[in-house]
Design a protein around this motif. Structure first.
Motif, PDB file in Angstrom:
ATOM      1  N   PHE B 112       1.183  -1.281   0.037  1.00 16.17           N
ATOM      2  CA  PHE B 112       0.250   0.180   0.530  1.00 16.17           C
ATOM      3  C   PHE B 112       0.596   1.269   0.013  1.00 16.17           C
ATOM      4  O   PHE B 112       0.366   2.535  -0.937  1.00 16.17           O
ATOM      5  CB  PHE B 112      -0.600  -0.459   0.840  1.00 16.17           C
ATOM      6  CG  PHE B 112      -2.433  -1.301   1.084  1.00 16.17           C
ATOM      7  CD1 PHE B 112      -3.235  -0.542  -0.048  1.00 16.17           C
ATOM      8  CD2 PHE B 112      -2.626  -1.972   2.123  1.00 16.17           C
ATOM      9  CE1 PHE B 112      -3.884  -1.230  -0.265  1.00 16.17           C
ATOM     10  CE2 PHE B 112      -3.780  -2.563   1.688  1.00 16.17           C
ATOM     11  CZ  PHE B 112      -4.441  -2.550   0.656  1.00 16.17           C
ATOM     12  N   GLN B 114       3.962   1.618  -1.204  1.00 18.30           N
ATOM     13  CA  GLN B 114       4.309   1.878  -2.304  1.00 18.30           C
ATOM     14  C   GLN B 114       3.378   1.822  -3.747  1.00 18.30           C
ATOM     15  O   GLN B 114       3.020   2.387  -4.761  1.00 18.30           O
ATOM     16  CB  GLN B 114       4.753   0.158  -3.392  1.00 18.30           C
ATOM     17  CG  GLN B 114       5.907   0.043  -2.178  1.00 18.30           C
ATOM     18  CD  GLN B 114       7.616   0.155  -2.975  1.00 18.30           C
ATOM     19  OE1 GLN B 114       7.742   1.139  -1.956  1.00 18.30           O
ATOM     20  NE2 GLN B 114       7.996  -0.038  -3.607  1.00 18.30           N
ATOM     21  N   SER B 115       2.110   2.489  -3.446  1.00 18.50           N
ATOM     22  CA  SER B 115       0.916   2.204  -4.622  1.00 18.50           C
ATOM     23  C   SER B 115       0.816   4.146  -4.115  1.00 18.50           C
ATOM     24  O   SER B 115       0.526   4.868  -5.491  1.00 18.50           O
ATOM     25  CB  SER B 115      -0.254   2.307  -4.062  1.00 18.50           C
ATOM     26  OG  SER B 115      -1.074   2.618  -2.612  1.00 18.50           O
ATOM     27  N   ARG B 116       1.836   4.438  -3.670  1.00 16.49           N
ATOM     28  CA  ARG B 116       1.479   5.726  -3.839  1.00 16.49           C
ATOM     29  C   ARG B 116       2.210   6.091  -4.848  1.00 16.49           C
ATOM     30  O   ARG B 116       3.701   6.057  -5.634  1.00 16.49           O
ATOM     31  CB  ARG B 116       1.978   6.751  -2.622  1.00 16.49           C
ATOM     32  CG  ARG B 116       1.483   6.636  -1.695  1.00 16.49           C
ATOM     33  CD  ARG B 116       1.479   7.581  -0.431  1.00 16.49           C
ATOM     34  NE  ARG B 116       2.127   9.603  -0.507  1.00 16.49           N
ATOM     35  CZ  ARG B 116       1.014   9.895  -0.361  1.00 16.49           C
ATOM     36  NH1 ARG B 116       0.247   9.136   0.773  1.00 16.49           N
ATOM     37  NH2 ARG B 116       0.741  10.800  -0.843  1.00 16.49           N
ATOM     38  N   LEU B 117       2.015   6.840  -5.715  1.00 17.52           N
ATOM     39  CA  LEU B 117       2.279   7.940  -7.305  1.00 17.52           C
ATOM     40  C   LEU B 117       3.477   8.155  -6.736  1.00 17.52           C
ATOM     41  O   LEU B 117       4.354   9.202  -6.179  1.00 17.52           O
ATOM     42  CB  LEU B 117       1.871   8.154  -8.153  1.00 17.52           C
ATOM     43  CG  LEU B 117       0.021   7.959  -8.293  1.00 17.52           C
ATOM     44  CD1 LEU B 117      -0.607   8.488  -9.227  1.00 17.52           C
ATOM     45  CD2 LEU B 117       0.350   5.928  -9.152  1.00 17.52           C
ATOM     46  N   ILE B 118       4.820   8.399  -7.883  1.00 17.94           N
ATOM     47  CA  ILE B 118       6.111   8.884  -7.980  1.00 17.94           C
ATOM     48  C   ILE B 118       5.732  10.029  -8.755  1.00 17.94           C
ATOM     49  O   ILE B 118       6.197   9.660 -10.391  1.00 17.94           O
ATOM     50  CB  ILE B 118       7.182   8.031  -8.159  1.00 17.94           C
ATOM     51  CG1 ILE B 118       7.425   6.926  -7.334  1.00 17.94           C
ATOM     52  CG2 ILE B 118       8.537   8.780  -8.160  1.00 17.94           C
ATOM     53  CD1 ILE B 118       8.274   5.745  -7.401  1.00 17.94           C
TER      54      ILE B 118
END
Lengths: 161, 318
Positions: B112, B114-118
């Protein structure tokens, strides 16, 4: 809003608005046209826009122009869950950003919008609501669903690798 | 009218208690006829009675946690709230304790997160087309400032110069000529030291200098652009002295061909023009070249230069 403040907004926000639109429409030319039209509209209404709210106004305008453009091309899925096959494509070089971009494409349009505004621009839920015309609760629900979808995609990838 | 396309907003309003009675009845009827929507992933409990629904709905989808108890049923919401970075310090502490040592929970939490957009960098290449011109022309403002200072300075000089005129006996021809117009004090009149010099143009009103200034503005002249006429003359005859005349401000190449200024009095050209030069220098941000010319053929004078301009004055001895 003065001319100077408008020009300042161009310097500060044009790239961000462009990124926001480009991520969703895909095509560079269409994204550029939407950004161009966004700033034209803002310029025309500059007398009624407060300089402090210019960023929100830009994103709101760009968002609506983008929806109209995508609807014309029948590419706006709105709140409907797309039936896009959620297959994970991997490349030899593992790149989280690339994978996330792929995962983003599996989201319904509205979820993609709220996640982009959240992660790229750092907007709060209520601000995203103002831009998209959703309630704060709706924004939260869409964020909730989008995170689940993105996480599932990443999980599949991990299983493949 | 509630449809499949808009029912979610009604749903959210319903669970938040924002629906009025009519809408609530309509919404419940809609759900009864669309049971598949009630069973959708994110809407867990069938809605039969409002009170029951409010209790059954998992508000954690809205990141609303009534207490700090984490269960397998709501742990996903906690994980997402953690990824969203909206948990309070006390909640973070409880959450970390909950996932600690459980490989599956830690892995889910990590995914979860890692699901944050870069964010990526995108450059809008047509940005230059968006800028609007600010209506401010520096050279125009410089010229305005220079002209204002010039006029003010010259006026100041002429005023001072007039106070240094020569006095002669009342029965001189020129004095007699002026007698009808001037009533001098102490039985004397003020006359020019070389009255044979006539001004080329006499202006009727001192306000002409204002018109000249406006004219200068209209042609958009700057200190780098030759100005044919910026200031003509200040007629002070009404004060009882022979006119002092600053005739014209002309480009440099005209300077040697005609008198730019004629004065009928004994001039004191030192301090006033240095003052003007200083003021012009301040106003234009440029070096002002001030020169005094030596007597030649019984003439003496000065000139100072602003950019391509020179303004000067020359007097002829009697």
């Amino acid at each position: 809003m003065t001319t100077k403040e408008y020009n300042n907004a161009v310097s500060l926000h044009a790239d961000h608005v462009y990124r926001f639109v480009l991520k969703q429409v895909g095509g560079k030319m269409l994204a550029e046209d939407i950004v161009q039209e966004t700033f034209v509209k803002v310029w025309e209404k500059r007398e009624t826009i407060e300089a402090e709210k210019i960023k929100s106004y830009l994103f709101t305008t760009a968002y609506h122009l983008m929806i109209n453009a995508l609807k014309k091309e029948k590419r706006w899925s709105g709140e409907e869950v797309e039936n896009t096959p959620q297959t994970v494509s991997t490349s030899s070089n593992f790149d989280l950003k690339e994978i996330l971009d792929q995962a983003l494409e599996t989201l319904p349009s509205i979820q993609k919008t709220v996640v982009l505004l959240r992660d790229y621009e750092g907007y709060a839920y209520d601000e995203i609501g103002e831009i998209t015309g959703l309630t704060e609760a709706q924004v939260k629900v869409y964020i909730f669903r989008a995170r689940k979808q993105l996480k599932t995609y990443l999980g599949q990838l991990e299983n493949v690798l | 009218m509630i449809t499949r396309e808009n029912y979610e907003s009604y749903y959210l309003d319903y669970i938040e208690g924002n629906l009025n009675e009519a809408d609530m009845v309509q919404f419940l009827d809609f759900l009864k006829t669309h049971p598949d929507l009630v069973l959708a992933d994110d809407f867990e409990a069938p809605i039969l009675q409002p009170s029951e629904q409010k209790q059954a709905f998992d508000k954690t989808a809205l990141f609303q946690f009534d207490d700090l108890s984490i269960t397998p049923e709501n742990e996903e919401s906690w994980m997402i709230a953690n990824a969203e970075k909206i948990l309070k310090p006390a909640e973070i502490e409880v959450f970390n304790e909950y996932i600690k040592g459980n490989e599956m929970r830690e892995k889910e939490t990590f995914l979860f997160t890692q699901s944050r957009l870069i964010p990526e960098i995108s450059v809008f290449e047509r940005k230059k087309e968006l800028y609007k011109e600010v209506r401010f022309i520096p050279s125009m403002w410089i010229s305005r400032a220079a002209a204002a200072v010039l006029i003010g300075g010259l006026s100041y000089y002429l005023y001072n110069a007039n106070s240094e005129t020569t006095t002669v006996e009342q029965n001189t021809p020129i004095a007699q000529h002026k007698k009808s117009a001037v009533q001098p004090k102490n039985n004397a009149v003020i006359i020019p030291s070389h009255s044979e010099i006539k001004p080329k143009q006499v202006l009727d009103k001192p306000t002409q200098k204002v018109k000249d200034y406006q004219k200068l503005d209209e042609i958009g002249a700057s200190v780098d652009t030759p100005i044919e006429l910026a200031f003509k003359r200040l007629d002070v005859e009404q004060k009882g002295v022979k006119p002092l005349s600053i005739q014209q401000v002309r480009p440099t190449w005209d300077l040697e061909e005609e008198n730019l200024a004629q004065i009928d009095t004994k001039p004191n050209m030192t301090k006033p023009y240095e003052g003007i030069a200083s003021l012009l220098s301040d106003a234009t941000g440029r070096t002002i070249d001030f020169q005094r010319t030596d007597a030649k053929n019984c003439e003496k004078g000065f000139k100072f230069q602003v950019g391509n301009f020179e303004i000067g004055r020359r007097t002829t001895c009697k």
